[in-house]
Scaffold this active site. Structure first.
Site, PDB file in Angstrom:
ATOM      1  CB  SER A   4       9.471   6.117 -10.951  1.00 26.54           C
ATOM      2  OG  SER A   4       9.199   5.339 -11.752  1.00 26.54           O
ATOM      3  N   PRO A  19       0.581  -1.014   0.289  1.00 34.39           N
ATOM      4  CG  PRO A  19       0.188  -1.052   2.348  1.00 34.39           C
ATOM      5  CD  PRO A  19       0.495  -2.155   1.041  1.00 34.39           C
ATOM      6  N   GLY A  20       1.193   1.155  -1.075  1.00 39.17           N
ATOM      7  CA  GLY A  20       1.687   2.953  -0.891  1.00 39.17           C
ATOM      8  C   GLY A  20       1.523   3.522  -2.316  1.00 39.17           C
ATOM      9  CG  ASN A  51       8.606   3.503 -18.696  1.00 39.34           C
ATOM     10  OD1 ASN A  51       8.115   4.714 -18.080  1.00 39.34           O
ATOM     11  ND2 ASN A  51       7.348   2.580 -18.007  1.00 39.34           N
ATOM     12  CE  LYS A  69       3.980   3.778 -17.859  1.00 39.50           C
ATOM     13  NZ  LYS A  69       3.087   3.245 -16.403  1.00 39.50           N
ATOM     14  CB  ALA A 120       0.252   8.223  -7.075  1.00 39.45           C
TER      15      ALA A 120
HETATM   16  N1  LIG Z   1       3.691   6.037  -8.617  1.00 45.78           N
HETATM   17  C1  LIG Z   1       3.410   6.008  -9.306  1.00 45.78           C
HETATM   18  O1  LIG Z   1       2.877   7.172 -10.062  1.00 45.78           O
HETATM   19  C2  LIG Z   1       3.212   5.325 -10.492  1.00 45.78           C
HETATM   20  C3  LIG Z   1       3.081   5.251 -12.103  1.00 45.78           C
HETATM   21  C4  LIG Z   1       2.798   4.238 -12.426  1.00 45.78           C
HETATM   22  C5  LIG Z   1       3.097   3.084 -12.425  1.00 45.78           C
HETATM   23  N2  LIG Z   1       3.758   3.196 -11.327  1.00 45.78           N
HETATM   24  C6  LIG Z   1       4.390   1.596 -10.669  1.00 45.78           C
HETATM   25  O2  LIG Z   1       3.698   1.047  -9.579  1.00 45.78           O
HETATM   26  C7  LIG Z   1       4.613   0.274  -8.537  1.00 45.78           C
HETATM   27  C8  LIG Z   1       4.355   0.383  -7.666  1.00 45.78           C
HETATM   28  O3  LIG Z   1       4.956   1.637  -7.774  1.00 45.78           O
HETATM   29  P1  LIG Z   1       5.226   2.772  -6.588  1.00 45.78           P
HETATM   30  O4  LIG Z   1       4.811   3.828  -6.635  1.00 45.78           O
HETATM   31  O5  LIG Z   1       2.870   3.084  -5.824  1.00 45.78           O
HETATM   32  O6  LIG Z   1       5.662   2.418  -5.393  1.00 45.78           O
HETATM   33  P2  LIG Z   1       6.042   2.672  -3.937  1.00 45.78           P
HETATM   34  O7  LIG Z   1       5.204   3.902  -3.434  1.00 45.78           O
HETATM   35  O8  LIG Z   1       7.322   2.645  -3.144  1.00 45.78           O
HETATM   36  O9  LIG Z   1       5.160   1.613  -2.887  1.00 45.78           O
HETATM   37  C9  LIG Z   1       5.135   0.279  -2.508  1.00 45.78           C
HETATM   38  C10 LIG Z   1       4.939  -0.261  -1.263  1.00 45.78           C
HETATM   39  O10 LIG Z   1       5.016  -1.764  -1.297  1.00 45.78           O
HETATM   40  C11 LIG Z   1       5.586  -2.197   0.173  1.00 45.78           C
HETATM   41  N3  LIG Z   1       6.259  -3.623  -0.099  1.00 45.78           N
HETATM   42  C12 LIG Z   1       7.328  -3.391  -0.048  1.00 45.78           C
HETATM   43  N4  LIG Z   1       7.485  -4.681  -0.171  1.00 45.78           N
HETATM   44  C13 LIG Z   1       6.222  -5.322   0.780  1.00 45.78           C
HETATM   45  C14 LIG Z   1       5.979  -6.745   1.121  1.00 45.78           C
HETATM   46  N5  LIG Z   1       7.098  -7.579   0.719  1.00 45.78           N
HETATM   47  N6  LIG Z   1       4.604  -6.785   1.620  1.00 45.78           N
HETATM   48  C15 LIG Z   1       3.625  -6.331   1.789  1.00 45.78           C
HETATM   49  N7  LIG Z   1       4.417  -4.349   0.791  1.00 45.78           N
HETATM   50  C16 LIG Z   1       5.357  -4.643   0.370  1.00 45.78           C
HETATM   51  C17 LIG Z   1       6.362  -0.655  -0.037  1.00 45.78           C
HETATM   52  O11 LIG Z   1       6.792  -0.552   1.999  1.00 45.78           O
HETATM   53  P3  LIG Z   1       7.274   0.368   2.589  1.00 45.78           P
HETATM   54  O12 LIG Z   1       6.492   1.413   3.398  1.00 45.78           O
HETATM   55  O13 LIG Z   1       7.369  -0.704   3.428  1.00 45.78           O
HETATM   56  O14 LIG Z   1       8.262   0.968   1.378  1.00 45.78           O
HETATM   57  C18 LIG Z   1       5.905   0.354   0.154  1.00 45.78           C
HETATM   58  O15 LIG Z   1       4.030   1.037   0.868  1.00 45.78           O
HETATM   59  C19 LIG Z   1       5.729  -0.105  -9.614  1.00 45.78           C
HETATM   60  O16 LIG Z   1       6.044  -0.885 -10.534  1.00 45.78           O
HETATM   61  C20 LIG Z   1       6.289   1.666 -10.199  1.00 45.78           C
HETATM   62  O17 LIG Z   1       6.702   2.316 -11.728  1.00 45.78           O
HETATM   63  C21 LIG Z   1       3.766   4.160 -10.015  1.00 45.78           C
END
Ligand SMILES: NC(=O)c1ccc[n+]([C@@H]2O[C@H](COP(=O)([O-])OP(=O)(O)OC[C@H]3O[C@@H](n4cnc5c(N)ncnc54)[C@H](OP(=O)(O)O)[C@@H]3O)[C@@H](O)[C@H]2O)c1
Length: 289
Positions: free
Chosen positions: A244, A9-10, A179, A175, A124
């Site tokens: 990112s 839940p990030g 990237n 995509k 986000a």
């Molecule tokens: N953010 C964007 O704008 C965006 C846009 C397009 C695509 N994406 C893609 O979406 C995916 C997620 O990105 P994000 O930006 O949401 O990443 P993020 O904000 O870093 O969130 C990832 C979450 O996963 C948690 N996590 C890691 N290992 C875990 C485990 N074993 N069990 C439970 N939780 C775990 C992390 O925990 P901690 O709190 O401990 O770190 C963090 O809360 C990526 O592949 C990214 O490239 C993101």
């Protein structure tokens, strides 16, 4: 009532969990690594809050209807440990991550027909555990099959538009072409404006051209103009836009380098297609950290 577990839940997981929790009857569970109290998502339409159940140990998990993985790609092996205890008869898995290997990362855990790879475009950022700034409503693309359509239906009452495609391979490699070029920003630690420089733009075109060649060998239908379109897209971004990979490197975090560029080198080797520019950037960024 659908039971939905979000692993990770990030930024993305927190955002979609908060929106799904607004839907009547959905029971949302967060599978977290770092504990959090609640979700507070600053969305374009105002603050959205939710207080889903939070688990931090896979041993506490019980079967759900939907598992949604939203960790970074490099955390997939640890995320996979949640999947068996969350799985029951009929459980479906959605993988909301970058790259083109959504199914391969979780192969053998849930039936292929019950797995939904998703291309995510929801800008986000996580500001603290459970706190996210969602900059735009955002979209997702999933395959046009039974599981993909069922996933899209989950978001019917939310501002997140999920569309289906009958050619997911092409959509995912398209995509990736965008990237892959962003590795230049990560290497130089300079935002989108550097694409205005013709020499830099040529390096971006090179990364993207290799992606197009390998993607075609993988079955994607990509036009020869795509590398130019990629450069045009970077040039059209706000000059201070930070992708990112760049943001992760600047913050000293791990990078999704293998999912964004390493995969082009690995798949290129399998098809005997040379990918020297991606190989160079993977080596340079890998060494630079
Ligand atoms: N953010 C964007 O704008 C965006 C846009 C397009 C695509 N994406 C893609 O979406 C995916 C997620 O990105 P994000 O930006 O949401 O990443 P993020 O904000 O870093 O969130 C990832 C979450 O996963 C948690 N996590 C890691 N290992 C875990 C485990 N074993 N069990 C439970 N939780 C775990 C992390 O925990 P901690 O709190 O401990 O770190 C963090 O809360 C990526 O592949 C990214 O490239 C993101």
């Amino acid at each position: 009532m659908l039971r939905i577990a979000i692993i990770g839940p990030g930024a993305i997981g927190g955002t979609i969990a908060a929106w799904l929790a607004q839907e009547n009857g959905h029971q949302v569970t967060l599978c977290a690594r770092t504990p959090l109290d609640m979700l507070r998502i600053e969305t374009p339409g105002g603050m959205v809050e939710a207080r889903p159940r939070v688990l931090t140990d896979p041993a506490e998990a019980t079967p759900v209807d939907w598992i949604v993985v939203t960790t970074k790609t490099y955390d997939a092996p640890a995320a996979a440990r949640w999947i068996a205890p969350l799985s029951g008869a009929g459980t479906r898995l959605a993988v909301l991550q970058n790259g083109v290997e959504h199914r391969a990362r979780f192969a053998g855990l849930v039936a292929d027909a019950a797995t939904v790879p998703a291309i995510v475009d929801i800008p986000a950022e996580r500001t603290a555990p459970g706190r996210v700034l969602q900059r735009r409503d955002g979209t997702m693309i999933v395959p046009d099959d039974d599981a993909g359509r069922a996933f899209a239906a989950l978001f019917a009452g939310t501002p997140i538009a999920v569309s289906t495609t009958d050619d997911f391979v092409t959509a995912a490699w398209r995509k990736l072409a965008l990237n892959s070029a962003g590795a230049v920003n990560a290497l130089l630690l300079k935002p989108a404006a550097i694409a205005q420089d013709e020499g830099i733009a040529n390096v971006m075109r090179g990364l993207s051209s290799e992606c197009v060649a390998v993607g075609r060998a993988e079955g994607a239908n990509l036009p020869p103009s795509l590398p130019d379109d990629v450069v045009a897209a970077y040039r059209a971004m706000a000059p201070d836009s930070v992708n990112s990979l760049h943001a992760d490197r600047a913050a000293g975090r791990a990078m999704e380098l293998d999912a964004r560029n390493g995969v082009i080198v690995r798949c290129g080797e399998a098809h005997r297609i040379a990918t020297p520019i991606n190989a160079a950037i993977v080596a340079l960024l890998g060494a630079a950290g």
